[in-house]
Design a protein around this motif. Structure first.
Motif, PDB file in Angstrom:
ATOM      1  N   GLU A 215       0.842  -1.192   0.000  1.00 46.03           N
ATOM      2  CA  GLU A 215       0.000   0.000   0.000  1.00 46.03           C
ATOM      3  C   GLU A 215       0.884   1.251   0.000  1.00 46.03           C
ATOM      4  OE1 GLU A 215      -3.897   1.405   2.369  1.00 46.03           O
ATOM      5  OE2 GLU A 215      -2.127   1.155   3.653  1.00 46.03           O
ATOM      6  N   VAL A 216       0.579   2.198  -0.881  1.00 49.77           N
ATOM      7  CA  VAL A 216       1.299   3.462  -0.950  1.00 49.77           C
ATOM      8  C   VAL A 216       0.528   4.479  -0.116  1.00 49.77           C
ATOM      9  CG1 VAL A 216       2.087   5.323  -2.463  1.00 49.77           C
ATOM     10  CG2 VAL A 216       2.221   2.944  -3.229  1.00 49.77           C
ATOM     11  N   VAL A 217       1.242   5.092   0.835  1.00 50.48           N
ATOM     12  CA  VAL A 217       0.619   6.086   1.708  1.00 50.48           C
ATOM     13  C   VAL A 217       1.392   7.397   1.568  1.00 50.48           C
ATOM     14  CG1 VAL A 217      -0.050   6.686   4.062  1.00 50.48           C
ATOM     15  CG2 VAL A 217      -0.047   4.281   3.332  1.00 50.48           C
ATOM     16  N   ILE A 218       0.662   8.447   1.176  1.00 52.24           N
ATOM     17  CA  ILE A 218       1.275   9.755   0.952  1.00 52.24           C
ATOM     18  C   ILE A 218       0.455  10.810   1.673  1.00 52.24           C
ATOM     19  CG2 ILE A 218       1.889  11.485  -0.777  1.00 52.24           C
ATOM     20  CD1 ILE A 218       2.072   9.158  -2.802  1.00 52.24           C
ATOM     21  N   GLY A 219       1.126  11.593   2.520  1.00 50.76           N
ATOM     22  CA  GLY A 219       0.495  12.749   3.148  1.00 50.76           C
ATOM     23  C   GLY A 219       0.775  13.969   2.279  1.00 50.76           C
ATOM     24  N   PHE A 220      -0.147  14.905   2.237  1.00 47.60           N
ATOM     25  CA  PHE A 220       0.077  16.070   1.385  1.00 47.60           C
ATOM     26  C   PHE A 220      -0.530  17.314   2.002  1.00 47.60           C
ATOM     27  CE2 PHE A 220      -3.770  13.924   0.066  1.00 47.60           C
ATOM     28  CZ  PHE A 220      -4.695  14.943  -0.033  1.00 47.60           C
ATOM     29  N   SER A 221       0.059  18.439   1.645  1.00 45.52           N
ATOM     30  CA  SER A 221      -0.426  19.763   2.027  1.00 45.52           C
ATOM     31  C   SER A 221       0.027  20.720   0.935  1.00 45.52           C
ATOM     32  CB  SER A 221       0.157  20.176   3.385  1.00 45.52           C
ATOM     33  OG  SER A 221       1.520  20.533   3.245  1.00 45.52           O
ATOM     34  N   PRO A 222      -0.382  21.976   0.988  1.00 43.44           N
ATOM     35  CA  PRO A 222       0.062  22.916  -0.048  1.00 43.44           C
ATOM     36  C   PRO A 222       1.580  23.139  -0.047  1.00 43.44           C
ATOM     37  CG  PRO A 222      -1.858  23.789   1.073  1.00 43.44           C
ATOM     38  CD  PRO A 222      -1.416  22.581   1.842  1.00 43.44           C
ATOM     39  N   THR A 223       2.261  22.774   1.039  1.00 46.24           N
ATOM     40  CA  THR A 223       3.695  23.054   1.135  1.00 46.24           C
ATOM     41  C   THR A 223       4.590  21.831   0.988  1.00 46.24           C
ATOM     42  OG1 THR A 223       3.637  22.827   3.546  1.00 46.24           O
ATOM     43  CG2 THR A 223       3.280  25.048   2.627  1.00 46.24           C
ATOM     44  N   GLN A 224       4.018  20.610   1.074  1.00 44.11           N
ATOM     45  CA  GLN A 224       4.887  19.431   1.007  1.00 44.11           C
ATOM     46  C   GLN A 224       4.121  18.162   0.675  1.00 44.11           C
ATOM     47  OE1 GLN A 224       6.497  19.346   4.989  1.00 44.11           O
ATOM     48  NE2 GLN A 224       5.036  17.792   5.643  1.00 44.11           N
ATOM     49  N   ILE A 225       4.894  17.160   0.230  1.00 47.51           N
ATOM     50  CA  ILE A 225       4.383  15.805   0.045  1.00 47.51           C
ATOM     51  C   ILE A 225       5.212  14.908   0.954  1.00 47.51           C
ATOM     52  CG2 ILE A 225       4.084  13.899  -1.580  1.00 47.51           C
ATOM     53  CD1 ILE A 225       3.923  16.000  -3.811  1.00 47.51           C
ATOM     54  N   ASP A 226       4.546  14.094   1.746  1.00 43.59           N
ATOM     55  CA  ASP A 226       5.215  13.207   2.705  1.00 43.59           C
ATOM     56  C   ASP A 226       5.004  11.758   2.271  1.00 43.59           C
ATOM     57  OD1 ASP A 226       6.290  11.879   4.860  1.00 43.59           O
ATOM     58  OD2 ASP A 226       4.891  12.695   6.339  1.00 43.59           O
ATOM     59  N   PHE A 227       6.066  11.131   1.758  1.00 41.38           N
ATOM     60  CA  PHE A 227       5.995   9.730   1.330  1.00 41.38           C
ATOM     61  C   PHE A 227       6.160   8.863   2.578  1.00 41.38           C
ATOM     62  CE2 PHE A 227       7.317  12.058  -2.393  1.00 41.38           C
ATOM     63  CZ  PHE A 227       6.562  11.487  -3.403  1.00 41.38           C
ATOM     64  N   ARG A 228       5.072   8.331   3.085  1.00 42.05           N
ATOM     65  CA  ARG A 228       5.112   7.528   4.309  1.00 42.05           C
ATOM     66  C   ARG A 228       5.375   6.056   4.018  1.00 42.05           C
ATOM     67  NH1 ARG A 228      -0.160  10.657   6.630  1.00 42.05           N
ATOM     68  NH2 ARG A 228       0.872  12.680   6.799  1.00 42.05           N
ATOM     69  N   SER A 229       4.888   5.580   2.875  1.00 48.09           N
ATOM     70  CA  SER A 229       5.100   4.194   2.463  1.00 48.09           C
ATOM     71  C   SER A 229       4.991   4.144   0.948  1.00 48.09           C
ATOM     72  CB  SER A 229       4.047   3.282   3.095  1.00 48.09           C
ATOM     73  OG  SER A 229       4.126   1.991   2.557  1.00 48.09           O
ATOM     74  N   ALA A 230       6.126   3.917   0.267  1.00 47.16           N
ATOM     75  CA  ALA A 230       6.099   3.873  -1.188  1.00 47.16           C
ATOM     76  C   ALA A 230       7.256   3.006  -1.684  1.00 47.16           C
ATOM     77  CB  ALA A 230       6.204   5.282  -1.772  1.00 47.16           C
ATOM     78  N   ARG A 231       6.924   1.785  -2.098  1.00 50.68           N
ATOM     79  CA  ARG A 231       7.930   0.877  -2.657  1.00 50.68           C
ATOM     80  C   ARG A 231       7.427   0.383  -4.001  1.00 50.68           C
ATOM     81  NH1 ARG A 231       9.873  -5.051  -0.898  1.00 50.68           N
ATOM     82  NH2 ARG A 231      11.579  -5.197  -2.395  1.00 50.68           N
ATOM     83  N   PHE A 232       8.312   0.464  -5.020  1.00 54.20           N
ATOM     84  CA  PHE A 232       7.949   0.102  -6.385  1.00 54.20           C
ATOM     85  C   PHE A 232       8.968  -0.870  -6.968  1.00 54.20           C
ATOM     86  CE2 PHE A 232       6.236   4.309  -5.605  1.00 54.20           C
ATOM     87  CZ  PHE A 232       4.949   4.207  -6.098  1.00 54.20           C
ATOM     88  N   THR A 233       8.477  -1.809  -7.803  1.00 52.86           N
ATOM     89  CA  THR A 233       9.363  -2.720  -8.533  1.00 52.86           C
ATOM     90  C   THR A 233       8.921  -2.755  -9.992  1.00 52.86           C
ATOM     91  OG1 THR A 233       7.991  -4.666  -8.114  1.00 52.86           O
ATOM     92  CG2 THR A 233       9.738  -4.206  -6.519  1.00 52.86           C
ATOM     93  N   GLY A 234       9.837  -3.219 -10.838  1.00 49.95           N
ATOM     94  CA  GLY A 234       9.511  -3.397 -12.244  1.00 49.95           C
ATOM     95  C   GLY A 234      10.687  -3.120 -13.142  1.00 49.95           C
ATOM     96  N   THR A 235      10.897  -3.952 -14.131  1.00 49.93           N
ATOM     97  CA  THR A 235      11.916  -3.804 -15.165  1.00 49.93           C
ATOM     98  C   THR A 235      13.247  -3.289 -14.611  1.00 49.93           C
ATOM     99  OG1 THR A 235      10.092  -3.230 -16.648  1.00 49.93           O
ATOM    100  CG2 THR A 235      12.295  -3.037 -17.526  1.00 49.93           C
ATOM    101  N   GLY A 236      13.848  -4.062 -13.729  1.00 46.57           N
ATOM    102  CA  GLY A 236      15.160  -3.714 -13.213  1.00 46.57           C
ATOM    103  C   GLY A 236      15.172  -2.747 -12.055  1.00 46.57           C
ATOM    104  N   SER A 237      14.027  -2.371 -11.551  1.00 43.19           N
ATOM    105  CA  SER A 237      13.962  -1.443 -10.423  1.00 43.19           C
ATOM    106  C   SER A 237      13.309  -2.104  -9.221  1.00 43.19           C
ATOM    107  CB  SER A 237      13.157  -0.187 -10.778  1.00 43.19           C
ATOM    108  OG  SER A 237      13.830   0.579 -11.738  1.00 43.19           O
ATOM    109  N   ASP A 238      13.797  -1.769  -8.053  1.00 42.68           N
ATOM    110  CA  ASP A 238      13.204  -2.150  -6.769  1.00 42.68           C
ATOM    111  C   ASP A 238      13.582  -1.031  -5.821  1.00 42.68           C
ATOM    112  OD1 ASP A 238      12.255  -3.205  -4.433  1.00 42.68           O
ATOM    113  OD2 ASP A 238      13.395  -5.068  -4.545  1.00 42.68           O
ATOM    114  N   LEU A 239      12.732   0.003  -5.751  1.00 48.72           N
ATOM    115  CA  LEU A 239      13.112   1.191  -5.011  1.00 48.72           C
ATOM    116  C   LEU A 239      12.067   1.601  -3.989  1.00 48.72           C
ATOM    117  CD1 LEU A 239      11.839   4.182  -6.459  1.00 48.72           C
ATOM    118  CD2 LEU A 239      12.851   2.896  -8.302  1.00 48.72           C
ATOM    119  N   THR A 240      12.561   2.214  -2.931  1.00 43.87           N
ATOM    120  CA  THR A 240      11.723   2.733  -1.859  1.00 43.87           C
ATOM    121  C   THR A 240      11.916   4.244  -1.785  1.00 43.87           C
ATOM    122  OG1 THR A 240      11.926   0.681  -0.618  1.00 43.87           O
ATOM    123  CG2 THR A 240      11.230   2.625   0.612  1.00 43.87           C
TER     124      THR A 240
END
Length: 199
Positions: A27-52
């Motif tokens: 699950e991707v969890v992102i907090g947001f406001s007019p001044t910032q984006i807070d990546f609380r949980s974001a992990r992605f894989t695919g075609t040679g990538s596995d990044l957090t």
């Protein structure tokens, strides 16, 4: 929408970046406001990538960044950035053990970290000629506006290369006020000098 704040949760999120698919592994969890984006949980894989991706990316000049990207990255993803696309430079291959941080006030944010190149490729044009570095293995260290590059092995035009050195990148280009074509010519001259010194 000026005061919009909240949290977004994505149970499934698939992205396509420059023909490179990325799929969220949790699950991707992102907090947001007019001044910032807070990546609380974001992990992605695919075609040679596995990044957090974790931490805060500021959206205003005075906002404070504290963003981290870790894992393995398909370097073709860099081709999606407008600055790379406009420079007639192309990336391929893989960066492993990526640990990059974006920190400080947004107006003067600094990138620090490192990445290990594994079968990487970089191609650019010098005038009408294409200059391609391929099968690169080595390490890149990022500090402020500088990238220290150590190539342990690789090929240029079919011949082996071994090189080390630092690149001031856009900072040097801005200071010297050189055009994109002039910067590429300097890159080619530096590569030629490095190869001559190696052999």
């Amino acid at each position: 929408t000026a005061g919009l704040t909240g949290t977004a949760r994505f149970s499934r999120l698939d992205l396509l970046v420059q023909d490179t698919p990325l799929t969220a592994t949790q699950e991707v969890v992102i907090g947001f406001s007019p001044t910032q984006i807070d990546f609380r949980s974001a992990r992605f894989t695919g075609t040679g990538s596995d990044l957090t991706i974790s931490g805060v990316k500021a959206l205003t000049d005075a906002g404070i960044n504290s963003l981290a990207i870790t894992g393995t990255v398909n370097l073709a993803l860099l081709n999606a950035f407008p600055q790379v696309e406009a420079s007639d430079t192309f990336f391929g291959g893989t960066a492993r053990n990526v640990s990059i941080r974006l920190s400080g006030p947004n107006a003067t944010a600094r990138i620090t970290g490192s990445a290990d190149l594994d079968n990487a490729a970089i191609a650019t044009f010098v005038g009408r000629s294409r200059l391609t570095f391929e099968r690169l293995k080595g390490q890149v260290l990022f500090a402020s506006n500088q990238a220290q590059i150590q190539i342990n092995e690789g090929y240029l035009g079919g011949g082996p290369i071994n090189a080390t050195g630092g690149a001031l990148g856009s900072l040097g280009g801005q200071f010297l006020r050189v055009t994109s074509d002039e910067r590429k010519t300097l890159l080619a001259a530096g590569a030629a000098a490095g190869m001559a010194a190696t052999f």
